[in-house]
Design an enzyme around this catalytic site. Structure first.
Site, PDB file in Angstrom:
ATOM      1  N   CYS A  13       0.814  -1.216   0.000  1.00  0.00           N
ATOM      2  CA  CYS A  13       0.000   0.000   0.000  1.00  0.00           C
ATOM      3  C   CYS A  13       0.847   1.266   0.000  1.00  0.00           C
ATOM      4  CB  CYS A  13      -0.911  -0.023   1.223  1.00  0.00           C
ATOM      5  SG  CYS A  13      -2.300   1.102   1.061  1.00  0.00           S
ATOM      6  N   ASP A 135      -5.838   8.920  15.964  1.00  0.00           N
ATOM      7  CA  ASP A 135      -7.063   9.550  16.466  1.00  0.00           C
ATOM      8  C   ASP A 135      -7.985  10.014  15.351  1.00  0.00           C
ATOM      9  OD1 ASP A 135      -6.176   9.081  18.979  1.00  0.00           O
ATOM     10  OD2 ASP A 135      -5.428  11.133  19.325  1.00  0.00           O
TER      11      ASP A 135
HETATM   12  O1  LIG Z   1      -0.155   5.024   4.838  1.00  0.00           O
HETATM   13  C1  LIG Z   1      -0.712   6.085   5.130  1.00  0.00           C
HETATM   14  O2  LIG Z   1      -0.065   7.146   5.230  1.00  0.00           O
HETATM   15  C2  LIG Z   1      -2.200   6.139   5.363  1.00  0.00           C
HETATM   16  C3  LIG Z   1      -2.806   7.360   5.534  1.00  0.00           C
HETATM   17  C4  LIG Z   1      -4.184   7.436   5.726  1.00  0.00           C
HETATM   18  C5  LIG Z   1      -4.950   6.281   5.741  1.00  0.00           C
HETATM   19  C6  LIG Z   1      -4.343   5.043   5.570  1.00  0.00           C
HETATM   20  C7  LIG Z   1      -2.980   4.953   5.392  1.00  0.00           C
HETATM   21  N1  LIG Z   1      -2.334   3.726   5.248  1.00  0.00           N
HETATM   22  C8  LIG Z   1      -2.931   2.464   5.532  1.00  0.00           C
HETATM   23  O3  LIG Z   1      -2.435   1.957   6.784  1.00  0.00           O
HETATM   24  C9  LIG Z   1      -1.887   0.656   6.588  1.00  0.00           C
HETATM   25  C10 LIG Z   1      -0.794   0.360   7.562  1.00  0.00           C
HETATM   26  O4  LIG Z   1       0.285   1.239   7.385  1.00  0.00           O
HETATM   27  P1  LIG Z   1       1.751   0.890   7.974  1.00  0.00           P
HETATM   28  O5  LIG Z   1       2.195  -0.373   7.306  1.00  0.00           O
HETATM   29  O6  LIG Z   1       1.617   0.763   9.459  1.00  0.00           O
HETATM   30  O7  LIG Z   1       2.601   2.059   7.584  1.00  0.00           O
HETATM   31  C11 LIG Z   1      -1.423   0.733   5.138  1.00  0.00           C
HETATM   32  O8  LIG Z   1      -1.127  -0.446   4.531  1.00  0.00           O
HETATM   33  C12 LIG Z   1      -2.578   1.467   4.487  1.00  0.00           C
HETATM   34  O9  LIG Z   1      -3.661   0.580   4.247  1.00  0.00           O
END
Ligand SMILES: O=C(O)c1ccccc1N[C@@H]1O[C@H](COP(=O)(O)O)[C@@H](O)[C@H]1O
Length: 223
Positions: A13, A135
C-alpha cells in the site's frame, strides 16, 4: 474465520509511482494500494488523477485498492468514480455509512477498523482491515497492535480480516503465524524513504509472507 490453511494475500500500500507499483506486482503482490483523499499529512498521498492512471495501468489479476478518508457516502462514490479501483478501503466512515456505500458501488468495500470496533463493521463490509489507527482514523502509523486480540477477531468474525499496522519483513512471518489473517497489508514498513518503496524490502516482505512469485516485468496494457 481463520485462513491458516490457505495462502495469505498481500497488499502493498501507499504506492506513489508506476515504478513502485510495478515492483510490487513483479514481486507477487495480490493487491496494490493507492492513497488519495485523506485528511492527514502523509508522504504516500497522490492525486486522484495519478491514482486513476496507476489503477488503469495495473495488469489483470492484481487487485487495485483506493485508500481514502471520505466525508460521507456521496464523497466516497465520487472518489471511486474518479479513480476506478477494484476495491475501496475507507477510513472514518460509520458502520451505517459503510453499509450504504457497499449498496451503491460495484467496488469491494474494505473498512479500516481497530480490533475493538471490528464487530460493528462485520456485516456491512466485504473485508475488515484491522490496523493501528490514529485519532483521526488514519493508518500508516508504522505501529503494531495486539496480535493476540486480532487473532481472537479472526476466529470470531466471518468476514475476511486483513492485518495491518507496523508490519515489516522482519515481523510479517510471526504476524501471520500468530493471527492467521486472510491477508496482510503494509505501507511504511517497506519504504527506503518516505513515500518510496525499498525493492529489497518489498521482495523480502512477500517472500516471508509466502507469496513471492518473481513475475516477469509487466508490459503496458494500453494498446
Ligand atoms: O499510509 C498512510 O499514510 C495512510 C494514511 C491514511 C490512511 C491510511 C494509510 N495507510 C494504511 O495503513 C496501513 C498500515 O500502514 P503501515 O504499514 O503501518 O505504515 C497501510 O497499509 C494502508 O492501508
Amino acid at each position: 474465520m481463520t485462513h491458516s490453511d490457505s495462502r495469505t494475500r498481500v497488499k502493498i500500500c501507499g504506492l506513489t509511482t508506476a515504478a513502485d507499483r510495478d515492483l510490487a506486482v513483479t514481486a507477487g503482490a495480490d493487491a496494490v494500494g493507492f492513497i488519495s483523499g485523506v485528511s492527514v499529512d502523509t508522504p504516500r498521498e497522490i492525486s486522484a488523477e495519478t491514482a486513476a492512471t496507476l489503477v488503469e495501468t495495473t495488469p489483470p489479476f492484481v487487485s487495485t485498492v483506493l485508500v481514502t478518508m471520505p466525508d460521507d457516502v456521496s464523497d466516497a462514490l465520487e472518489r471511486i468514480d474518479r479513480v476506478g479501483p477494484d476495491a475501496v478501503q475507507v477510513h472514518g466512515l460509520s458502520p451505517s455509512a459503510v453499509a450504504a456505500l457497499a449498496g451503491e458501488t460495484d467496488a469491494a468495500v474494505l473498512a479500516a477498523v481497530t480490533a475493538a470496533n471490528s464487530p460493528d463493521y462485520e456485516s456491512v463490509a466485504d473485508a475488515l482491515v484491522v490496523d493501528s489507527l490514529d485519532d483521526d482514523g488514519a493508518g500508516g502509523t508504522g505501529e503494531t497492535h495486539d496480535w493476540e486480540r486480532a487473532r481472537d477477531r479472526v476466529e470470531a468474525l466471518d468476514s475476511p480480516v486483513v492485518l495491518a499496522g507496523g508490519l515489516t519483513p522482519d515481523n510479517v512471518g510471526a504476524a501471520i503465524e500468530t493471527v492467521a489473517p486472510y491477508g496482510v497489508d503494509v505501507a511504511s514498513g517497506v519504504e527506503r524513504s518516505s513515500g518510496h518503496k525499498d525493492p529489497a524490502a518489498v521482495r523480502s516482505f512477500l517472500g516471508r509472507a509466502g507469496t513471492r512469485t518473481d513475475r516477469p516485468e509487466p508490459t503496458d496494457p494500453t494498446p
